[in-house]
Design an enzyme around this catalytic site. Structure first.
Site, PDB file in Angstrom:
ATOM      1  N   ASP A 204       1.046  -1.260  -0.160  1.00 48.54           N
ATOM      2  CA  ASP A 204       0.057  -0.034   0.026  1.00 48.54           C
ATOM      3  C   ASP A 204       0.988   1.225   0.003  1.00 48.54           C
ATOM      4  O   ASP A 204       1.639   1.499   1.126  1.00 48.54           O
ATOM      5  CB  ASP A 204      -0.869   0.069   1.155  1.00 48.54           C
ATOM      6  N   HIS A 205       0.911   1.899  -1.104  1.00 44.62           N
ATOM      7  CA  HIS A 205       1.970   2.779  -1.184  1.00 44.62           C
ATOM      8  C   HIS A 205       1.737   4.025  -0.169  1.00 44.62           C
ATOM      9  O   HIS A 205       2.886   4.769   0.001  1.00 44.62           O
ATOM     10  CB  HIS A 205       2.373   3.426  -2.557  1.00 44.62           C
ATOM     11  N   HIS A 267      -5.573   2.727   1.295  1.00 45.67           N
ATOM     12  CA  HIS A 267      -4.839   3.977   1.798  1.00 45.67           C
ATOM     13  C   HIS A 267      -5.425   4.601   3.093  1.00 45.67           C
ATOM     14  O   HIS A 267      -4.762   4.945   3.841  1.00 45.67           O
ATOM     15  CB  HIS A 267      -4.795   4.763   0.588  1.00 45.67           C
TER      16      HIS A 267
HETATM   17  C1  BG6 Z   1      -3.844   4.981  -6.020  1.00 45.47           C
HETATM   18  C2  BG6 Z   1      -5.234   5.037  -6.628  1.00 45.47           C
HETATM   19  O1  BG6 Z   1      -3.736   3.706  -5.325  1.00 45.47           O
HETATM   20  O2  BG6 Z   1      -3.485   6.156  -5.410  1.00 45.47           O
HETATM   21  C3  BG6 Z   1      -5.211   6.385  -7.646  1.00 45.47           C
HETATM   22  O3  BG6 Z   1      -5.558   3.885  -7.533  1.00 45.47           O
HETATM   23  C4  BG6 Z   1      -4.862   7.418  -6.761  1.00 45.47           C
HETATM   24  O4  BG6 Z   1      -6.516   6.498  -8.174  1.00 45.47           O
HETATM   25  C5  BG6 Z   1      -3.667   7.363  -6.302  1.00 45.47           C
HETATM   26  O5  BG6 Z   1      -4.773   8.526  -7.759  1.00 45.47           O
HETATM   27  C6  BG6 Z   1      -3.320   8.637  -5.153  1.00 45.47           C
HETATM   28  O6  BG6 Z   1      -1.953   8.462  -4.699  1.00 45.47           O
HETATM   29  P1  BG6 Z   1      -1.126   9.568  -4.215  1.00 45.47           P
HETATM   30  O7  BG6 Z   1       0.176   9.034  -3.479  1.00 45.47           O
HETATM   31  O8  BG6 Z   1      -0.878  10.281  -5.342  1.00 45.47           O
HETATM   32  O9  BG6 Z   1      -1.976  10.098  -3.254  1.00 45.47           O
END
Ligand code: BG6
Length: 530
Positions: A204-205, A267
């Protein structure tokens, strides 16, 4: 196990600490989906940044696997060109050369049992001999989720999944991990047929973001916050993850997913659990994840009636962002013209435990909001007014802590101060900590820490099977009601606004309001709704 939650060191003066950091084992990274966007934009730049900071093992190699037929030489030139494009602050040509020398490619049909996987096995074998790497491999499945179980089984069936003689095999899975509770359970069960839970790293980034990791340090590494971090002092919590972008080129995926699935069980629930969890007994992976899982289990399930009152959905129509006109969702590429997919979701959660009983957590996320902005706001209760009755103050400023996740990373403490002058008057002021001001600009894709942790075998920042299922367990009843009762008012917010009016009403009904996020750190006097 001694704090396996290593901290990446940022400055040379931290040499002593860096000596304590566990070193990544020599290994081979095999990327499935090697010609895709994620590999190009995030994975290779993250590996590059790790190498730059001396966090990659010196004996290391990458095997790219994709559907496209391509030679290793061709892949190397792609990787080189992409690194030059996606490395911020100018790429180091020597380091790019180092990567090119140890990057290989093989292509073919992922459904083919024999040829492709036999080729991968041969190539990985050659690479380990050539670079003198022991048989430690990690597989990064940057593929569509429908392929996760199949590709894993084929890796294992071709003799590349077994951990023996002290060597390891690890598997990283990108999100989405399932599309509802049943599919997530099925996927977990399928994977566990051939590999073990401790080989699985569900990424989960959001957990790769510095500010997200800092939540634990902020809460548990300081003594002044934790005593007041509960229902006795906190009125409510607001979590916003807003994006100004639309669906870009991902319409095919997004239209079948929607904002709730795309952002909340993964997230945003990471943000909720880190904010709400009890102190773990250590930073060992399962100690942290046990506490996170307890929060997910304590979130009160939504009945169909709760869904109607405590869940809001929206879809953007055309509008204006940053002065430019943008089209509505239904006319974006690969979106059905009468799509009922939500691009905005807001929820009111109750966490039914001793610490949080009666403290609502309001969550919202959406595409095409006025700005990219993610933050967690801890709103404290007001002080008793009694002392100020006979002053000119009409309302006390309430305290809040704002954890800014992006784009500006930092923490703000908001409180009231006396306005200078002969009469007693109060104005809201802020104390700000900004990461960049204090620690300087850190070049990061958000994936560095997660790749490094996988290489050292630390799964703390990855989701465990039960956490993924608990997350889906909360949102699936909402998805069920929304499917059964398709929205009749879509599109219901204009691009460039903060979502549909029902989102405002969700808090208004409780006598609260979403905080103004555009200038959260510089609140105008008087703009202080509870
Ligand atoms: C991804 C989603 O996991 O996270 C995207 O699939 C979203 O739709 C993105 O834009 C948002 O990531 P960050 O790091 O830009 O907040």
């Amino acid at each position: 196990m001694l704090a396996s939650w290593n901290f990446v060191i940022n400055s040379a003066s931290d040499q002593a600490m860096s000596d304590q950091i566990k070193k990544a084992d020599p290994c081979v990274m095999v990327i499935f989906g090697a010609t895709g966007d994620l590999t190009k934009r995030k994975l290779f730049p993250a590996l590059y940044n790790l190498a730059k900071g001396d966090f990659l093992p010196h004996t290391f190699a990458i095997v790219g696997v994709g559907r496209q037929e391509m030679t290793t030489e061709e892949f190397r030139s792609q990787v080189t060109a992409n690194l030059r494009e996606f490395i911020a602050n100018g790429a180091d040509e020597k380091l790019i050369g180092w990567f090119a020398e140890r990057t290989y490619y093989t292509g073919g049909d992922f459904d083919d049992d024999k040829k492709l996987f036999a080729d991968i096995k041969d190539l990985v074998g050659e690479v380990t001999v050539k670079h003198q790497i022991p048989d430690n491999y990690f597989y990064y499945l940057a593929t569509p989720p429908a392929l996760f179980a199949n590709v894993t089984h084929k890796i294992v069936n071709n003799g590349m999944g077994k951990q023996e003689n002290g060597n390891w095999r690890r598997f990283i899975f990108e999100k989405p991990f399932g599309h509802d509770l049943a599919s997530a359970k099925q996927l977990n069960a399928d994977l566990l047929k051939t590999i073990k839970e401790d080989q699985i790293y569900r990424i989960d980034h959001y957990l790769g973001k510095e500010t997200v990791q800092n939540i634990l340090v902020f809460r548990f590494g300081n003594s002044i916050f934790e005593p007041i971090w509960n229902r006795n002092f906190i009125d409510h919590v607001q979590i916003t993850v807003a994006e100004s972008l639309g669906v870009e080129q991902r319409g095919g995926y997004y239209d079948s997913a929607g904002a709730l699935r795309d952002m909340i069980p993964n997230h945003i629930f990471q943000l909720v659990t880190l904010t709400a969890m009890e102190p773990p007994v250590s930073f060992e992976a399962n100690a942290v994840r046990d506490e996170q899982a307890k929060i997910l289990h304590a979130i009160q399930p939504f009945s169909p009636e709760d869904v109607l009152h405590c869940a809001v959905r929206g879809q953007y129509g055309d509008g204006v962002i940053g002065g430019a006109k943008v089209p509505g969702y239904r006319v974006e590429e690969k979106i059905a013209p009468f799509s009922n997919t939500e691009t905005f979701a807001a929820l009111k959660l109750s966490i039914d435990n001793w610490r949080w009983a009666g403290v609502p957590f309001y969550l919202r996320t959406g595409k095409r909001m006025p700005a990219k902005h993610s933050s967690i706001i801890i709103q404290f209760k007001a002080a008793p007014f009694v002392l100020f009755r006979d002053t000119s103050i009409e309302k006390l400023t309430t305290n809040r802590i704002v954890i800014h996740i992006q784009p500006d990373e930092g923490i703000t403490l908001h409180f009231g101060a006396k306005v200078p002058g002969p009469i007693v008057n109060m104005g809201p002021v802020d104390m700000d900590f900004n990461y960049v001001d204090h620690f300087g600009e850190q070049v990061s894709t958000g994936y560095e820490r997660l790749l490094f942790d996988c290489m050292i075998g630390d799964a703390t920042l990855f989701q465990r099977a039960d956490m993924v299922e608990a997350g889906w367990n909360i949102v699936t009843p909402i998805l069920d009601v929304w499917n059964a009762l398709p929205a009749r008012d879509f599109p219901n917010y204009a691009a460039g606004t903060w979502g549909p009016p029902e989102s405002t009403q969700l808090l208004e009904r409780d006598g609260r309001a979403w905080k103004d996020l555009i200038d959260q750190t510089r609140t105008a006097p008087g703009n202080d709704p509870r």
